[in-house]
Every structure is written in structure tokens, then in C-alpha cells.
Scaffold this motif. Structure first.
Motif, mmCIF file in Angstrom:
data_model
loop_
_atom_site.group_PDB
_atom_site.id
_atom_site.type_symbol
_atom_site.label_atom_id
_atom_site.label_comp_id
_atom_site.label_asym_id
_atom_site.label_seq_id
_atom_site.Cartn_x
_atom_site.Cartn_y
_atom_site.Cartn_z
ATOM 1 N N UNK A 91 30.688 42.156 43.889
ATOM 2 C CA UNK A 91 32.109 42.424 44.124
ATOM 3 C C UNK A 91 32.658 41.456 45.164
ATOM 4 N N UNK A 92 31.902 41.231 46.239
ATOM 5 C CA UNK A 92 32.308 40.260 47.253
ATOM 6 C C UNK A 92 32.473 38.882 46.628
ATOM 7 N N UNK A 93 31.492 38.475 45.833
ATOM 8 C CA UNK A 93 31.530 37.153 45.209
ATOM 9 C C UNK A 93 32.737 37.018 44.279
ATOM 10 N N UNK A 94 32.995 38.067 43.500
ATOM 11 C CA UNK A 94 34.119 38.027 42.563
ATOM 12 C C UNK A 94 35.466 37.987 43.273
ATOM 13 N N UNK A 95 35.548 38.610 44.440
ATOM 14 C CA UNK A 95 36.788 38.546 45.227
ATOM 15 C C UNK A 95 37.011 37.132 45.751
ATOM 16 N N UNK A 96 35.943 36.500 46.250
ATOM 17 C CA UNK A 96 36.060 35.120 46.720
ATOM 18 C C UNK A 96 36.404 34.183 45.551
ATOM 19 N N UNK A 97 35.838 34.459 44.381
ATOM 20 C CA UNK A 97 36.111 33.635 43.202
ATOM 21 C C UNK A 97 37.538 33.821 42.694
ATOM 22 N N UNK A 98 38.190 34.914 43.101
ATOM 23 C CA UNK A 98 39.531 35.203 42.607
ATOM 24 C C UNK A 98 39.534 35.982 41.312
ATOM 25 N N UNK A 106 33.839 25.362 47.452
ATOM 26 C CA UNK A 106 32.903 26.482 47.611
ATOM 27 C C UNK A 106 32.160 26.693 46.298
ATOM 28 N N UNK A 107 30.842 26.731 46.370
ATOM 29 C CA UNK A 107 29.995 27.011 45.213
ATOM 30 C C UNK A 107 29.492 28.444 45.339
ATOM 31 N N UNK A 108 29.809 29.260 44.344
ATOM 32 C CA UNK A 108 29.438 30.672 44.343
ATOM 33 C C UNK A 108 28.329 30.880 43.325
ATOM 34 N N UNK A 146 41.564 32.752 40.294
ATOM 35 C CA UNK A 146 40.527 31.721 40.165
ATOM 36 C C UNK A 146 41.111 30.329 40.366
ATOM 37 N N UNK A 147 40.273 29.387 40.802
ATOM 38 C CA UNK A 147 40.732 28.022 40.993
ATOM 39 C C UNK A 147 39.566 27.058 41.003
ATOM 40 N N UNK A 148 39.789 25.794 40.672
ATOM 41 C CA UNK A 148 38.702 24.812 40.574
ATOM 42 C C UNK A 148 38.040 24.498 41.906
#
Length: 281
Positions: free
Chosen positions: A50-57, A159-161, A76-78
Motif C-alpha cells: 500500500x505504501x509503495x502504491x501510494x508513492x507510485x501514484x 525513484x525506482x519502486x 502515476x508518472x514516468x
């Protein structure tokens, strides 16, 4: 205090259910520097993805938010690329075409020759130039994951997730890919957030390990700074007292959290047994 490269501030996340909102995360606060490698670790259901998906947008936080280089993250963004546990390659496209597709979606304007050069450069980073024209069905699981990493890197993300990127691989392939990620991150200086369940992987790769408490209402329990010199050699680390100290600290945190869950589980199990006996009587 200097302005962080990436900041999660008072992040909370609720999901609607038939019985009311389910609180997945509460008060998650984290500041990352440019080029830092941070691992998220914790028991299943602690909100790491969930944290990762929030950072990913991909998710919008219910409370709080994420700031990347002074810009709010709300889609989301490139500049934020995700590597999933499942490589997610398009099966009808070759290795080259899978990476090329990502390059064409990025904001950079390149000629055909520049696109080809950039795709080949990123495949070379993950040692996959030999499989340029192969389909995903013609290469191994580890190779597919390498292509997934190349595809993410080709977008030149800030940022690489990475969501358990090595979880489905055998131990030897995982070790090779971990070494590749360390080399690439050292060369490119990307900021990395990685989810893992592997304590040794977290200690080997990370600058900091963020340990999550159990859900619901999960949050950050502890943050461990990993002060091991780079480059790191996994063979040498095995006999390094500081490495083993960090490993012990993470295991202790996870063990203590598990002990708090087990009595609840056992009580629920006993209650069900008692109810079953009562019904039978």
C-alpha cells in the motif's frame, strides 16, 4: 533541516468495506535523500505494498500525502517506475520491443537511432543484450525480471519502486539479480524503495530498513540505518559482525511482532473450538 528528495507525511489509508472503513495505514512518515536505497519489511498484511502504491501514484492516500522534489504525488508518472514481483512483460513483444515501448512513453523526445541506442544501453545494464529478439516465453524467469528492471530504468526514473522483485526466483538467480541491482544503483544513483520479506536481502542492499508494524492501522515501527561500506560483497558480509548485528535486529523486531499476533490467533482458534463443542452438545 534540508528539504528531502521524497517525503511521506502523515500518510493514512482506508479502504471501504461492507462493515465500514478498513484502516490499512496510519501516520506513516518517511523522508528519503537522493540516491538512497530503502527497504520496507514486515509481516504479510502490514501495508508495505500500500505504501509503495501510494508513492507510485496508483493509490491516493486517505490522509496526508507524498512529495517528490517539491511536487505532490497524486497520479502515476514516468519519474516513478515500478518493478513488480511478476515481470508483467507483454508476451507478444520481443525483449527489445518491451523496453522500447517504455522508452516511447517517457517524456524524453528521441530519434529512432537514439531510441535504439537507449534501449540497447538499458538491456546491457542488466546483461540481456544477447536476448534482444527473443519473446518472453523463450527466456527464463530471472531473465524476464532483468528485462522488467531494464524497462523501468529506461524511463530514467527519479525513484525506482520494487515490489518483492526477486521473491519468485530461485536462490542463485536471486543472488545474481541482487548483485546487478547493487551495481546499477551505484552507477545511476536512483532513489530506490524495495519491498522484501528477505532479511538478508534487506541488509545487503539497503542504506536504511523501514520495519512496519502489523496491520490493521499499520505504521513504521523502527528504522534501522545500515552503515556498511559499499560496494558490498555477500561472501564477505556473511562473516561481518556489523552485518550480523543488523540482521539480528531486524529478525528480533519481526519475531516480537509475530509473538503479539500469535496469542490473538490462538485465542480466536480456541474460541472457535469452544463454539464448535457447544454447538455439538
Amino acid at each position: 533541516m534540508s528539504i528531502p528528495h521524497l517525503e511521506l507525511s502523515q500518510v493514512g489509508m482506508e479502504f471501504p468495506t461492507d462493515n465500514g472503513p478498513f484502516v490499512a495505514l496510519t501516520d506513516v512518515n518517511l523522508r528519503l535523500k537522493q540516491g538512497e536505497f530503502v527497504s520496507l519489511i514486515g509481516h504479510s498484511g502490514c501495508g508495505k505494498s500500500t505504501v509503495l502504491n501510494i508513492v507510485a501514484g496508483l493509490y491516493q492516500a486517505t490522509y496526508g500525502g507524498v512529495i517528490l522534489d517539491n511536487q505532490e504525488v497524486n497520479s502515476p508518472g514516468p519519474e516513478r517506475a515500478v518493478v513488480f514481483q511478476n515481470h508483467s512483460l507483454l508476451p507478444w513483444l520481443s525483449v527489445y520491443k518491451n523496453v522500447e515501448l517504455a522508452v516511447k512513453q517517457s517524456k524524453q523526445k528521441r530519434s529512432k537511432a537514439e531510441i535504439r541506442e537507449w534501449v540497447e544501453h538499458n538491456l546491457e545494464l542488466v546483461h540481456m543484450t544477447h536476448a534482444t529478439h527473443k519473446l518472453p516465453s523463450e527466456i527464463s524467469g530471472g531473465m524476464k525480471q532483468r528485462v522488467g528492471i531494464a524497462r523501468a530504468l529506461s524511463m530514467e526514473p527519479k525513484v525506482l519502486l520494487m515490489d518483492e522483485p526477486f521473491g519468485a526466483l530461485d536462490a542463485l538467480t536471486r543472488a545474481h539479480l541482487q548483485d546487478s541491482v547493487m551495481e546499477i544503483q551505484a552507477a545511476l544513483g536512483n532513489t530506490v524503495i524495495m519491498i522484501t520479506h528477505d532479511v538478508d536481502e534487506a541488509v545487503l542492499l539497503s542504506d536504511r530498513i523501514v520495519m512496519m508494524t502489523n496491520g490493521p492501522s499499520a505504521t513504521i515501527g523502527e528504522i534501522l540505518d545500515i552503515e556498511l561500506e559499499r560496494p558490498r560483497n555477500r561472501i564477505e558480509m556473511a562473516d561481518n559482525p556489523l552485518y550480523n548485528k543488523y540482521r539480528h535486529q531486524v529478525l528480533q523486531f519481526l519475531y516480537e511482532k509475530q509473538r503479539k499476533v500469535e496469542p490473538v490467533f490462538q485465542n480466536n482458534k480456541n474460541n472457535k473450538k469452544a463454539q464448535s463443542s457447544s454447538d455439538a452438545a
